[in-house]
Design a protein around this motif. Structure first.
Motif, PDB file in Angstrom:
ATOM      1  N   PHE A  42      12.594   3.763   1.909  1.00 27.47           N
ATOM      2  CA  PHE A  42      11.550   3.902   3.272  1.00 27.47           C
ATOM      3  C   PHE A  42      10.644   5.109   3.013  1.00 27.47           C
ATOM      4  O   PHE A  42      11.182   5.957   2.697  1.00 27.47           O
ATOM      5  CB  PHE A  42      12.591   4.316   4.443  1.00 27.47           C
ATOM      6  N   GLY A  43       9.417   4.838   3.559  1.00 24.75           N
ATOM      7  CA  GLY A  43       8.565   5.950   3.586  1.00 24.75           C
ATOM      8  C   GLY A  43       8.226   6.352   2.208  1.00 24.75           C
ATOM      9  O   GLY A  43       8.201   5.558   1.277  1.00 24.75           O
ATOM     10  N   ASN A  44       8.437   7.660   1.774  1.00 25.53           N
ATOM     11  CA  ASN A  44       8.902   8.256   0.669  1.00 25.53           C
ATOM     12  C   ASN A  44      10.065   9.082   0.454  1.00 25.53           C
ATOM     13  O   ASN A  44      10.283  10.315   1.037  1.00 25.53           O
ATOM     14  CB  ASN A  44       7.667   9.238   0.299  1.00 25.53           C
ATOM     15  N   PHE A  45      11.012   8.310  -0.077  1.00 25.06           N
ATOM     16  CA  PHE A  45      12.583   8.821  -0.083  1.00 25.06           C
ATOM     17  C   PHE A  45      12.768   9.929  -1.034  1.00 25.06           C
ATOM     18  O   PHE A  45      13.792  10.598  -0.808  1.00 25.06           O
ATOM     19  CB  PHE A  45      13.456   7.562  -0.731  1.00 25.06           C
ATOM     20  N   GLU A  46      11.725  10.393  -1.736  1.00 27.42           N
ATOM     21  CA  GLU A  46      11.896  11.434  -2.489  1.00 27.42           C
ATOM     22  C   GLU A  46      11.162  12.870  -1.869  1.00 27.42           C
ATOM     23  O   GLU A  46      11.400  13.832  -2.071  1.00 27.42           O
ATOM     24  CB  GLU A  46      11.069  11.227  -3.833  1.00 27.42           C
ATOM     25  N   ALA A  47      10.645  12.559  -0.759  1.00 22.34           N
ATOM     26  CA  ALA A  47       9.818  13.490  -0.176  1.00 22.34           C
ATOM     27  C   ALA A  47      10.896  14.789   0.524  1.00 22.34           C
ATOM     28  O   ALA A  47      10.640  15.760   0.238  1.00 22.34           O
ATOM     29  CB  ALA A  47       8.922  13.240   1.070  1.00 22.34           C
ATOM     30  N   PRO A  48      11.812  14.200   1.466  1.00 20.65           N
ATOM     31  CA  PRO A  48      13.000  15.053   1.930  1.00 20.65           C
ATOM     32  C   PRO A  48      13.633  15.880   0.632  1.00 20.65           C
ATOM     33  O   PRO A  48      13.942  17.306   0.681  1.00 20.65           O
ATOM     34  CB  PRO A  48      13.846  14.400   2.438  1.00 20.65           C
ATOM     35  N   ARG A  49      14.037  15.286  -0.402  1.00 15.59           N
ATOM     36  CA  ARG A  49      14.420  15.814  -1.552  1.00 15.59           C
ATOM     37  C   ARG A  49      13.728  16.943  -2.100  1.00 15.59           C
ATOM     38  O   ARG A  49      13.806  18.138  -2.390  1.00 15.59           O
ATOM     39  CB  ARG A  49      14.960  14.662  -2.627  1.00 15.59           C
ATOM     40  N   ASP A  68       0.853  -1.096   0.025  1.00 18.46           N
ATOM     41  CA  ASP A  68      -0.040  -0.184  -0.071  1.00 18.46           C
ATOM     42  C   ASP A  68       1.030   1.214   0.054  1.00 18.46           C
ATOM     43  O   ASP A  68       0.632   2.065  -0.772  1.00 18.46           O
ATOM     44  CB  ASP A  68      -0.769   0.058   1.271  1.00 18.46           C
ATOM     45  N   ASN A  69       1.823   1.305   0.854  1.00 18.57           N
ATOM     46  CA  ASN A  69       2.601   2.461   0.990  1.00 18.57           C
ATOM     47  C   ASN A  69       3.469   2.368  -0.441  1.00 18.57           C
ATOM     48  O   ASN A  69       3.681   3.563  -1.022  1.00 18.57           O
ATOM     49  CB  ASN A  69       3.698   2.326   2.099  1.00 18.57           C
ATOM     50  N   ALA A  70       3.862   1.333  -1.028  1.00 16.73           N
ATOM     51  CA  ALA A  70       4.724   1.426  -2.336  1.00 16.73           C
ATOM     52  C   ALA A  70       3.786   2.055  -3.310  1.00 16.73           C
ATOM     53  O   ALA A  70       4.401   2.944  -4.106  1.00 16.73           O
ATOM     54  CB  ALA A  70       5.084   0.094  -2.846  1.00 16.73           C
ATOM     55  N   GLY A  71       2.427   1.778  -3.475  1.00 18.69           N
ATOM     56  CA  GLY A  71       1.473   2.411  -4.304  1.00 18.69           C
ATOM     57  C   GLY A  71       1.463   3.711  -4.154  1.00 18.69           C
ATOM     58  O   GLY A  71       1.522   4.708  -5.160  1.00 18.69           O
ATOM     59  N   ARG A  72       1.346   4.282  -2.988  1.00 22.65           N
ATOM     60  CA  ARG A  72       1.122   5.742  -2.686  1.00 22.65           C
ATOM     61  C   ARG A  72       2.660   6.388  -2.913  1.00 22.65           C
ATOM     62  O   ARG A  72       2.179   7.667  -3.459  1.00 22.65           O
ATOM     63  CB  ARG A  72       0.734   5.749  -1.152  1.00 22.65           C
ATOM     64  N   THR A  73       3.695   5.887  -2.612  1.00 22.73           N
ATOM     65  CA  THR A  73       4.817   6.654  -2.975  1.00 22.73           C
ATOM     66  C   THR A  73       4.987   6.736  -4.662  1.00 22.73           C
ATOM     67  O   THR A  73       5.544   7.563  -4.944  1.00 22.73           O
ATOM     68  CB  THR A  73       5.789   5.604  -2.413  1.00 22.73           C
ATOM     69  N   MET A  74       4.530   5.839  -5.120  1.00 24.77           N
ATOM     70  CA  MET A  74       4.732   5.610  -6.906  1.00 24.77           C
ATOM     71  C   MET A  74       3.970   6.780  -7.294  1.00 24.77           C
ATOM     72  O   MET A  74       4.339   7.689  -7.906  1.00 24.77           O
ATOM     73  CB  MET A  74       4.192   4.522  -7.402  1.00 24.77           C
ATOM     74  N   ILE A  75       2.648   7.211  -6.853  1.00 24.97           N
ATOM     75  CA  ILE A  75       2.025   8.153  -7.296  1.00 24.97           C
ATOM     76  C   ILE A  75       2.308   9.576  -6.834  1.00 24.97           C
ATOM     77  O   ILE A  75       2.214  10.494  -7.598  1.00 24.97           O
ATOM     78  CB  ILE A  75       0.257   7.660  -7.295  1.00 24.97           C
ATOM     79  N   ASP A  76       2.685   9.501  -5.313  1.00 28.65           N
ATOM     80  CA  ASP A  76       3.528  10.761  -4.838  1.00 28.65           C
ATOM     81  C   ASP A  76       4.324  11.314  -5.797  1.00 28.65           C
ATOM     82  O   ASP A  76       4.465  12.414  -6.251  1.00 28.65           O
ATOM     83  CB  ASP A  76       4.104  10.521  -3.771  1.00 28.65           C
ATOM     84  N   ASN A  77       5.153  10.325  -6.517  1.00 22.94           N
ATOM     85  CA  ASN A  77       6.451  10.902  -7.317  1.00 22.94           C
ATOM     86  C   ASN A  77       6.349  10.963  -8.428  1.00 22.94           C
ATOM     87  O   ASN A  77       7.116  11.573  -9.446  1.00 22.94           O
ATOM     88  CB  ASN A  77       7.639   9.906  -6.894  1.00 22.94           C
ATOM     89  N   TYR A  78       4.989  10.582  -9.240  1.00 22.17           N
ATOM     90  CA  TYR A  78       4.732  10.791 -10.478  1.00 22.17           C
ATOM     91  C   TYR A  78       4.085  12.131 -10.540  1.00 22.17           C
ATOM     92  O   TYR A  78       3.857  12.730 -11.971  1.00 22.17           O
ATOM     93  CB  TYR A  78       3.770   9.687 -11.104  1.00 22.17           C
ATOM     94  N   ASP A  79       3.656  12.545  -9.531  1.00 18.03           N
ATOM     95  CA  ASP A  79       3.026  14.020  -9.379  1.00 18.03           C
ATOM     96  C   ASP A  79       4.065  15.026  -8.682  1.00 18.03           C
ATOM     97  O   ASP A  79       4.172  15.526  -7.660  1.00 18.03           O
ATOM     98  CB  ASP A  79       1.699  14.014  -8.765  1.00 18.03           C
TER      99      ASP A  79
END
Length: 308
Positions: free
Chosen positions: A134-141, A85-96
């Protein structure tokens, strides 16, 4: 009667093509939904469709059994589903990309390393961020890029070549320069950092050339690349983590105190320990779908070294 051999997965085969088609269609549709609905949809899609189809659920459960053998099958199944579930959320987070940067522009960023990162930027000193899946690794960047930082990166290509094509393009959209893992890419990242730039490395993937470092209580071959680059360039080595909050939408972006320069393996042991601490706090946020340990392969390599 002879047992039939299990068919190996072939990168670029029909399974990869089918998985990529499902994901591309889902991404296109999801990006047209409101944020909360989009995240819910992608979480459920990866959890209930893609993870079983691609073998991610079984892989996560096997990894959990390797690390926590006393965990029940039901507990492993539940945790594996949360990971998907977190992987799916992270994927679409990072595609936006633009949307993620807007969200992270106002997010709280904390940690003992933040002040040192800000000081290094003001002085034009290099910084190498290091993190895990872990979590969303692109969020801090994204949080720093939204505040005017330019942060490059080195990424490991996906085994699915169809998915990797748009995955790589999306990484470039967040912040350049981005380099593909390999000698040429590593040299490009080193040059960027040596000139006072900032970059990110994810270190928690299996590599047979790595040094065995215990990760979650089990030996895992770990490259010392992050430590080596920090030492060569004089860069601060700063672990960071994008921790998904309970609402499933927002994040805590935490920049930890820099890892002191020293012997490379010891530096990576410290980086590993930082990630382990985060996993113990939120085990559902690490990507257990990765083949991090490959215990059978490690045993074969050890036996080959010992000889007859």
């Amino acid at each position: 009667m002879a047992k039939s051999k299990k068919r190996k997965h072939t990168p670029g085969g029909w399974q990869d093509w089918a998985t990529d088609r499902v994901l591309r269609a889902a991404i296109w549709c999801a990006l047209r939904l409101p944020l909360r609905a989009r995240l819910w949809l992608m979480g459920r899609l990866i959890r209930h469709v893609v993870a079983p189809l691609a073998g991610y659920r079984d892989r996560a459960m096997n990894n959990l059994a390797h690390v926590w053998p006393d965990m029940s099958v039901q507990e492993r199944r539940h945790l594996a589903d949360l990971v998907a579930d977190n992987a799916g959320r992270t994927m679409i987070d990072n595609y936006d990309v633009k949307g993620l940067m807007r969200r992270m522009a106002t997010a709280d960023i904390t940690g003992d390393g933040l002040a040192e990162v800000e000081k290094a930027r003001a002085e034009g000193r290099p910084v190498l961020f290091v993190t895990g899946h872990f979590g969303n690794f692109e969020a801090p960047r994204a949080a720093l890029v939204a505040r005017g930082y330019r942060i490059g990166g080195l990424y490991r290509p996906m085994s699915n070549p169809y998915f990797n094509a748009h995955y790589a393009a999306n990484m470039h959209a967040l912040s350049d320069p981005v380099f593909e893992q390999g000698r040429r890419g590593t040299m490009g990242l080193i040059k960027h950092i040596r000139e006072g730039g900032m970059g990110v490395l994810l270190f928690d993937v299996y590599d047979s050339a790595g040094v065995p470092i215990d990760f979650m209580g089990q030996p895992a071959p770990t490259l010392t690349s992050a430590a080596d680059i920090a030492l060569k360039t004089g860069a601060l080595l700063v672990p960071f983590f994008g921790i998904r909050k309970d609402d499933g939408i927002s994040f805590d972006a935490v920049f930890e105190a820099p890892v002191p320069h020293g012997e490379p393996v010891q530096m990576m042991r410290e980086v590993t320990a930082r990630l382990e601490a985060r996993i113990h706090e939120n085990p559902d946020q690490w990507f257990w779908i990765h083949r991090r340990w490959k215990p059978k392969r490690q045993r074969k390599r050890a036996a080959a070294k010992m000889g007859p």
